[in-house]
Design a protein around this motif. Sequence first.
Motif, PDB file in Angstrom:
ATOM      1  N   VAL A 251       4.150  18.355 -46.610  1.00  0.00           N
ATOM      2  CA  VAL A 251       4.002  16.988 -46.903  1.00  0.00           C
ATOM      3  C   VAL A 251       2.755  16.658 -47.658  1.00  0.00           C
ATOM      4  O   VAL A 251       2.498  15.829 -48.545  1.00  0.00           O
ATOM      5  CB  VAL A 251       4.283  15.876 -46.022  1.00  0.00           C
ATOM      6  CG1 VAL A 251       3.020  15.871 -44.918  1.00  0.00           C
ATOM      7  CG2 VAL A 251       4.573  14.639 -46.263  1.00  0.00           C
ATOM      8  N   LEU A 252       1.805  17.460 -47.251  1.00  0.00           N
ATOM      9  CA  LEU A 252       0.463  17.531 -47.997  1.00  0.00           C
ATOM     10  C   LEU A 252       0.546  17.776 -49.610  1.00  0.00           C
ATOM     11  O   LEU A 252      -0.523  17.196 -50.452  1.00  0.00           O
ATOM     12  CB  LEU A 252      -0.510  18.416 -47.382  1.00  0.00           C
ATOM     13  CG  LEU A 252      -0.823  18.060 -45.973  1.00  0.00           C
ATOM     14  CD1 LEU A 252      -2.099  19.051 -45.755  1.00  0.00           C
ATOM     15  CD2 LEU A 252      -1.599  16.749 -45.822  1.00  0.00           C
ATOM     16  N   GLN A 253       1.592  18.351 -49.959  1.00  0.00           N
ATOM     17  CA  GLN A 253       1.835  18.303 -51.573  1.00  0.00           C
ATOM     18  C   GLN A 253       2.230  17.230 -52.147  1.00  0.00           C
ATOM     19  O   GLN A 253       1.985  16.894 -53.446  1.00  0.00           O
ATOM     20  CB  GLN A 253       2.996  19.454 -51.568  1.00  0.00           C
ATOM     21  CG  GLN A 253       2.808  20.852 -51.135  1.00  0.00           C
ATOM     22  CD  GLN A 253       3.833  21.807 -51.520  1.00  0.00           C
ATOM     23  OE1 GLN A 253       4.716  21.225 -52.516  1.00  0.00           O
ATOM     24  NE2 GLN A 253       3.895  22.926 -51.066  1.00  0.00           N
ATOM     25  N   HIS A 254       2.360  15.954 -51.352  1.00  0.00           N
ATOM     26  CA  HIS A 254       2.264  14.791 -52.093  1.00  0.00           C
ATOM     27  C   HIS A 254       1.118  14.395 -52.778  1.00  0.00           C
ATOM     28  O   HIS A 254       1.022  13.724 -53.681  1.00  0.00           O
ATOM     29  CB  HIS A 254       2.663  13.719 -50.957  1.00  0.00           C
ATOM     30  CG  HIS A 254       2.895  12.180 -51.347  1.00  0.00           C
ATOM     31  ND1 HIS A 254       3.782  12.101 -52.432  1.00  0.00           N
ATOM     32  CD2 HIS A 254       2.215  11.123 -50.979  1.00  0.00           C
ATOM     33  CE1 HIS A 254       3.713  10.781 -52.731  1.00  0.00           C
ATOM     34  NE2 HIS A 254       3.007  10.106 -52.025  1.00  0.00           N
ATOM     35  N   ASP A 255      -0.205  14.794 -52.455  1.00  0.00           N
ATOM     36  CA  ASP A 255      -1.224  14.723 -53.050  1.00  0.00           C
ATOM     37  C   ASP A 255      -1.354  15.325 -54.474  1.00  0.00           C
ATOM     38  O   ASP A 255      -1.461  16.562 -54.596  1.00  0.00           O
ATOM     39  CB  ASP A 255      -2.481  15.402 -52.358  1.00  0.00           C
ATOM     40  CG  ASP A 255      -3.735  15.205 -52.684  1.00  0.00           C
ATOM     41  OD1 ASP A 255      -3.833  14.674 -54.034  1.00  0.00           O
ATOM     42  OD2 ASP A 255      -4.787  15.567 -52.092  1.00  0.00           O
ATOM     43  N   GLY A 256      -1.235  14.488 -55.573  1.00  0.00           N
ATOM     44  CA  GLY A 256      -1.307  14.871 -56.858  1.00  0.00           C
ATOM     45  C   GLY A 256      -2.349  15.532 -57.299  1.00  0.00           C
ATOM     46  O   GLY A 256      -2.284  16.507 -58.436  1.00  0.00           O
ATOM     47  N   PHE A 257      -3.449  15.637 -56.625  1.00  0.00           N
ATOM     48  CA  PHE A 257      -4.662  16.282 -56.839  1.00  0.00           C
ATOM     49  C   PHE A 257      -4.453  18.078 -56.432  1.00  0.00           C
ATOM     50  O   PHE A 257      -5.283  18.683 -57.080  1.00  0.00           O
ATOM     51  CB  PHE A 257      -5.917  15.889 -56.115  1.00  0.00           C
ATOM     52  CG  PHE A 257      -6.385  14.447 -56.510  1.00  0.00           C
ATOM     53  CD1 PHE A 257      -7.287  14.313 -57.571  1.00  0.00           C
ATOM     54  CD2 PHE A 257      -6.169  13.342 -55.790  1.00  0.00           C
ATOM     55  CE1 PHE A 257      -7.728  13.149 -58.126  1.00  0.00           C
ATOM     56  CE2 PHE A 257      -6.638  12.218 -56.200  1.00  0.00           C
ATOM     57  CZ  PHE A 257      -7.286  12.008 -57.262  1.00  0.00           C
ATOM     58  N   THR A 258      -3.512  18.294 -55.814  1.00  0.00           N
ATOM     59  CA  THR A 258      -3.217  19.611 -55.595  1.00  0.00           C
ATOM     60  C   THR A 258      -2.240  20.241 -56.554  1.00  0.00           C
ATOM     61  O   THR A 258      -1.932  21.352 -56.342  1.00  0.00           O
ATOM     62  CB  THR A 258      -2.727  19.913 -54.168  1.00  0.00           C
ATOM     63  OG1 THR A 258      -1.290  19.188 -54.051  1.00  0.00           O
ATOM     64  CG2 THR A 258      -3.439  19.132 -53.214  1.00  0.00           C
TER      65      THR A 258
END
Length: 354
Positions: A251-258
Amino acid sequence: MRNLFDYLKFYKDVSFETMAFNDIDALIFSLLSYVEFEGIAPSGKREFIYLEEACYKFLLKFSEKDFKKKDWLFPNSYKLVKVLKTSKRYYHSKLYYFVSNVEDDGQFGALTIRLPNKITFVSFEGTDSTVSGWKEDFELMYQFPIYSQEKAAAYFNQTLTIFDRNIYVGGHSKGGNLAMYAYMYGKKMYKKQVRQVYNFDGPGFLDDVLSSSVYQDLRKKLTMVVPKDSVIGMILGHKEYLVVNSSAYAVLQHDGFTWECFGGNFVTTSLSRKSKRLEENLREYLNSMTLEEKKSFVETVFAIFSKSNITNIMQLKDLKITTLLMLMKELTSIPTNTKRNLVALLRMLITGMN
């Protein structure tokens, strides 16, 4: 793996005449509405501050140490401001009509950016990692429109003028859904000038909205982007989307910076089996439930979070299924079928955190 900071490193001084406005610029501006420009960017529709000046004032007002104490999106927002402050590509872009409101009915934020090359970008703030922010995403399962969607359409109509001829609308997370709604229900005179609408890993719509004429009109201009392990982007329906690689997990892939990019394009991949299963299961559950059951379902989810003292979605990784089942025994008024669906959904969310 290259992300938008690598893009800025290579292209931050390259003009739009040399390299045209692209999807990565749109992601940057969509994430910019998360930045706490309160008291820095004007709240008026016709007042503005130059981007570089706003970044300078922001860095004077806040330290990086302050932002490390905040949730998982904002530390990267701080770094973004530092880079944009000295970026010639965005130099003399003007920030207008900054809005950031949290009320009982919901949370809404937006920012209008007018570039020197006559492009106007309307950016809608999305969901942060607070549970209250995520609740509105789930309310989309049974309510249309929600509070922030109505606010988005009003903002779209109020911020634009007849002089805005090259308009882009976008947002990350819930902001992406708001961007879609704002275009669908915005004034025709402004919609004609919209070149592209961006939804970066935001929820979709219920089936009756997806089949409507206003959504069919939107599809011609919509770019939907989700990460490989998308969760938020799998809530409700989309007709098509681009899947992007991410350096984060679950779910941390929700971060667009990644998200991975090269030049002005995303590096694409396929949706993971976990995310496909979530999409299929959510659709199956929702199709089997009435509107009242969906409402009860969402209220129950967040009642459980409240009983568990969960205020930030990142705390889900510490919630055990056995604890969840014990809490649900207290909620005796929930129909058996709703309980079954609830456990299945939360199990997917919790396992996606680990």
